[in-house]
Enzyme design. Structure first.
Site, PDB file in Angstrom:
ATOM      1  CE  LYS A  70      -0.461  -6.901  -0.855  1.00 55.32           C
ATOM      2  NZ  LYS A  70      -1.016  -6.661   0.489  1.00 55.32           N
ATOM      3  N   GLY A 128      -5.846   0.764   2.452  1.00 60.54           N
ATOM      4  CA  GLY A 128      -6.703   1.901   2.786  1.00 60.54           C
ATOM      5  C   GLY A 128      -6.667   2.959   1.706  1.00 60.54           C
ATOM      6  N   GLY A 138       0.792  -1.247   0.000  1.00 56.78           N
ATOM      7  CA  GLY A 138       0.000   0.000   0.000  1.00 56.78           C
ATOM      8  C   GLY A 138       0.810   1.274   0.000  1.00 56.78           C
TER       9      GLY A 138
HETATM   10  N1  LIG Z   1      -8.218  -1.298  -0.985  1.00 52.12           N
HETATM   11  C1  LIG Z   1      -6.934  -1.267  -0.687  1.00 52.12           C
HETATM   12  O1  LIG Z   1      -6.555  -0.852   0.418  1.00 52.12           O
HETATM   13  C2  LIG Z   1      -5.903  -1.713  -1.674  1.00 52.12           C
HETATM   14  C3  LIG Z   1      -4.539  -1.687  -1.306  1.00 52.12           C
HETATM   15  C4  LIG Z   1      -3.561  -2.047  -2.239  1.00 52.12           C
HETATM   16  C5  LIG Z   1      -3.955  -2.458  -3.498  1.00 52.12           C
HETATM   17  N2  LIG Z   1      -5.280  -2.520  -3.821  1.00 52.12           N
HETATM   18  C6  LIG Z   1      -5.642  -2.959  -5.173  1.00 52.12           C
HETATM   19  O2  LIG Z   1      -6.284  -1.877  -5.836  1.00 52.12           O
HETATM   20  C7  LIG Z   1      -7.250  -2.376  -6.762  1.00 52.12           C
HETATM   21  C8  LIG Z   1      -8.611  -1.760  -6.432  1.00 52.12           C
HETATM   22  O3  LIG Z   1      -8.952  -2.095  -5.099  1.00 52.12           O
HETATM   23  P1  LIG Z   1     -10.206  -1.407  -4.360  1.00 52.12           P
HETATM   24  O4  LIG Z   1     -10.073  -1.812  -2.918  1.00 52.12           O
HETATM   25  O5  LIG Z   1     -10.302   0.007  -4.694  1.00 52.12           O
HETATM   26  O6  LIG Z   1     -11.405  -2.230  -4.997  1.00 52.12           O
HETATM   27  P2  LIG Z   1     -12.957  -1.918  -4.911  1.00 52.12           P
HETATM   28  O7  LIG Z   1     -13.246  -0.972  -3.810  1.00 52.12           O
HETATM   29  O8  LIG Z   1     -13.656  -3.236  -4.949  1.00 52.12           O
HETATM   30  O9  LIG Z   1     -13.240  -1.163  -6.287  1.00 52.12           O
HETATM   31  C9  LIG Z   1     -13.173  -1.796  -7.526  1.00 52.12           C
HETATM   32  C10 LIG Z   1     -13.694  -0.823  -8.572  1.00 52.12           C
HETATM   33  O10 LIG Z   1     -13.559  -1.429  -9.849  1.00 52.12           O
HETATM   34  C11 LIG Z   1     -14.796  -1.306 -10.550  1.00 52.12           C
HETATM   35  N3  LIG Z   1     -14.941  -2.450 -11.428  1.00 52.12           N
HETATM   36  C12 LIG Z   1     -14.942  -3.745 -11.100  1.00 52.12           C
HETATM   37  N4  LIG Z   1     -15.142  -4.501 -12.199  1.00 52.12           N
HETATM   38  C13 LIG Z   1     -15.278  -3.634 -13.236  1.00 52.12           C
HETATM   39  C14 LIG Z   1     -15.528  -3.786 -14.613  1.00 52.12           C
HETATM   40  N5  LIG Z   1     -15.717  -4.995 -15.141  1.00 52.12           N
HETATM   41  N6  LIG Z   1     -15.589  -2.687 -15.371  1.00 52.12           N
HETATM   42  C15 LIG Z   1     -15.430  -1.454 -14.835  1.00 52.12           C
HETATM   43  N7  LIG Z   1     -15.200  -1.260 -13.533  1.00 52.12           N
HETATM   44  C16 LIG Z   1     -15.133  -2.331 -12.751  1.00 52.12           C
HETATM   45  C17 LIG Z   1     -15.876  -1.292  -9.485  1.00 52.12           C
HETATM   46  O11 LIG Z   1     -17.031  -0.657  -9.984  1.00 52.12           O
HETATM   47  P3  LIG Z   1     -18.347  -0.383  -9.075  1.00 52.12           P
HETATM   48  O12 LIG Z   1     -17.907   0.549  -7.992  1.00 52.12           O
HETATM   49  O13 LIG Z   1     -19.299   0.241  -9.996  1.00 52.12           O
HETATM   50  O14 LIG Z   1     -18.747  -1.736  -8.571  1.00 52.12           O
HETATM   51  C18 LIG Z   1     -15.167  -0.465  -8.389  1.00 52.12           C
HETATM   52  O15 LIG Z   1     -15.366   0.902  -8.611  1.00 52.12           O
HETATM   53  C19 LIG Z   1      -7.180  -3.905  -6.615  1.00 52.12           C
HETATM   54  O16 LIG Z   1      -6.300  -4.421  -7.574  1.00 52.12           O
HETATM   55  C20 LIG Z   1      -6.612  -4.110  -5.230  1.00 52.12           C
HETATM   56  O17 LIG Z   1      -5.953  -5.347  -5.095  1.00 52.12           O
HETATM   57  C21 LIG Z   1      -6.252  -2.155  -2.948  1.00 52.12           C
END
Ligand SMILES: NC(=O)c1ccc[n+]([C@@H]2O[C@H](COP(=O)([O-])OP(=O)(O)OC[C@H]3O[C@@H](n4cnc5c(N)ncnc54)[C@H](OP(=O)(O)O)[C@@H]3O)[C@@H](O)[C@H]2O)c1
Length: 428
Positions: free
Chosen positions: A207, A304, A136
């Site tokens: 990772k 986060g 992160g």
């Molecule tokens: N959350 C963290 O703290 C964190 C930390 C490090 C890395 N990551 C990485 O960052 C990435 C995003 O994580 P996140 O936590 O932000 O995920 P998230 O909250 O689940 O958000 C995913 C987003 O992608 C959109 N999406 C999913 N499928 C889609 C599709 N087929 N076409 C268009 N849009 C689509 C969703 O749309 P809707 O909102 O309309 O459903 C949502 O806006 C992932 O690869 C995750 O591993 C996350």
């Protein structure tokens, strides 16, 4: 007026909305640091009419992330949808084919397709940056690729899944078992939609595979990561390990040895008074060892909205400044396919077993260990309950093969009640 750097953001969840917020709220700071304004041209997600707590009305909307990735008014495609394949991979490939730079937080996609994507990007003259994908908000990719570029890296290890560390440290602090704390983590929204990605060590394994590639100049080899999750860690082991001066962590270790590349993600004991041992809650820590620098320890938030978006924007600013780094720190064509080490580097092990109350039981265990060439550093026997006594053993350094031979012998003893737990002790 300098030309703005124009972003296209696919994925407006936790990280995506965090990125939009930074671009909107910190325009002046970003422009000063990047040397040019940073703007958003278009966004995409699954559902258009969702309230995301941030205004999106000034940006063009694309239902299809591939269309977003190839727009003429997008300079950097920011992939924040997640998933190893599907729209994330399709849109990333389309962006590269259209000559766009890519910033992503998607460790799963890079763990499986990182090498192929890096080759494609470099052939097309594009860059892929992924600081947010590993730990992160901790700038560990930049530390390895830039700050420690002159070092031969000998080992990278760390706690890279905050949810697992939260569960393990809460087990220790509250005396509650794994299942109760898994449910608590779920209630707090700490678990991925598929919890096995967290507790099975898969997310942290992704990772580790990315860090190993940057650290050792090897092609990403996620299938070469030995994975073991935290589901089998018991409160009993957490307490007994504490009695011996250790903490149990889901620890990732990548190490280049004379026998090949070792990549392990498994519950390990670390000294309670070491930086890793003292890491509490959802915080991440990465320990990097290099021949010139010896040891560098990075600690910070591994997930986060703010921390992850901070890492995404650091990559955007890097590109805006004109810095064009190879995806894994050296040209993708120069990365070598790693040889997987067939066995783990020798280590000390913690053993916990229950012995029936019979004369000479402990001596027979010691004989099994001795015959396999495993010597005992410390041994502690607790008082018997009705019929059995818990016994803890800390071995001197030994190979896993020798330990397995000893455990085989111990497993055949009539005096043994139940299975023996064996956990590796990782020296910090
Ligand atoms: N959350 C963290 O703290 C964190 C930390 C490090 C890395 N990551 C990485 O960052 C990435 C995003 O994580 P996140 O936590 O932000 O995920 P998230 O909250 O689940 O958000 C995913 C987003 O992608 C959109 N999406 C999913 N499928 C889609 C599709 N087929 N076409 C268009 N849009 C689509 C969703 O749309 P809707 O909102 O309309 O459903 C949502 O806006 C992932 O690869 C995750 O591993 C996350």
């Amino acid at each position: 007026m300098t030309t703005p750097l124009r972003l296209g953001i696919a994925g407006l969840g936790t990280v995506g909305t965090g990125v939009v917020r930074i671009v909107r709220q910190k325009a002046e700071l970003l422009a000063a640091r990047a040397g040019r304004p940073v703007t958003i041209s278009a966004v995409s997600a699954r559902t258009r009419d969702k309230d995301r707590g941030v205004s999106l009305s000034e940006y063009a909307w694309e239902d299809d992330p591939v269309a977003l990735a190839t727009r003429d008014d997008v300079d950097i495609f920011i992939e924040l949808m997640g998933g190893p394949d599907g729209p994330a991979k399709a849109a990333t490939e389309a962006a590269i084919a259209a000559g766009k730079d890519v910033v992503t937080a998607n460790k799963a996609m890079l763990a499986y397709h990182g090498h192929a994507l890096a080759l494609a990007a470099e052939a097309a003259g594009c860059v892929i940056r992924f600081e947010a994908a590993v730990a992160g908000g901790i700038p560990v990719v930049k530390t390895l690729t830039e700050g420690l570029a002159a070092n031969e890296i000998t080992r990278v290890m760390g706690v890279m899944n905050g949810t697992c560390n939260y569960i393990l440290t809460r087990m220790q602090a509250t005396g509650q078992g794994y299942n109760a704390l898994f449910e608590e983590a779920d209630r707090l929204g700490y678990l991925e939609a598929d919890p096995n990605l967290d507790v099975g060590g898969i997310d942290a394994g992704h990772k580790l595979a990315l860090l190993a590639s940057v650290a050792f100049g090897t092609e990403v080899d996620f299938d070469g990561v030995t994975l073991e999750g935290i589901e089998t860690v018991t409160l009993d082991d957490i307490r007994r390990a504490a009695d011996l001066g250790y903490r149990i962590k889901l620890l990732g270790v990548a190490q280049m040895t004379g026998r090949g590349l070792e990549q392990r993600m498994s519950p390990c004991l670390v000294p309670a008074d070491s930086p890793l041992g003292q890491l509490e809650g959802g915080t991440n820590m990465v320990v990097i060892e290099g021949d010139q620098v010896e040891q560098v320890i990075l600690r910070g938030p591994g997930a986060g909205m703010g921390p992850t978006a901070s890492a995404v924007m650091a990559d955007v600013i890097e590109i805006a400044r004109g810095t064009r780094l190879s995806t894994f720190g050296q040209p993708a064509t120069s990365l070598v396919a790693s040889t997987r080490a067939a066995s783990a580097t020798p280590a000390r092990y913690y053993l916990r077993m229950a012995l029936r109350d019979k004369p000479g039981a402990l001596a027979k265990v010691a004989t099994c260990l001795g015959e396999a060439g495993v010597s005992i550093d410390r041994m502690r026997q607790y008082r018997h309950d009705d019929t059995t006594a818990p016994v803890l053993i800390v071995t001197h350094k030994t190979t896993r093969d020798a330990l397995d031979a000893a455990l085989n012998g111990i497993g055949r003893l009539d005096e043994l009640a139940g299975d023996t737990v064996a956990l590796r002790i990782e020296a910090p």
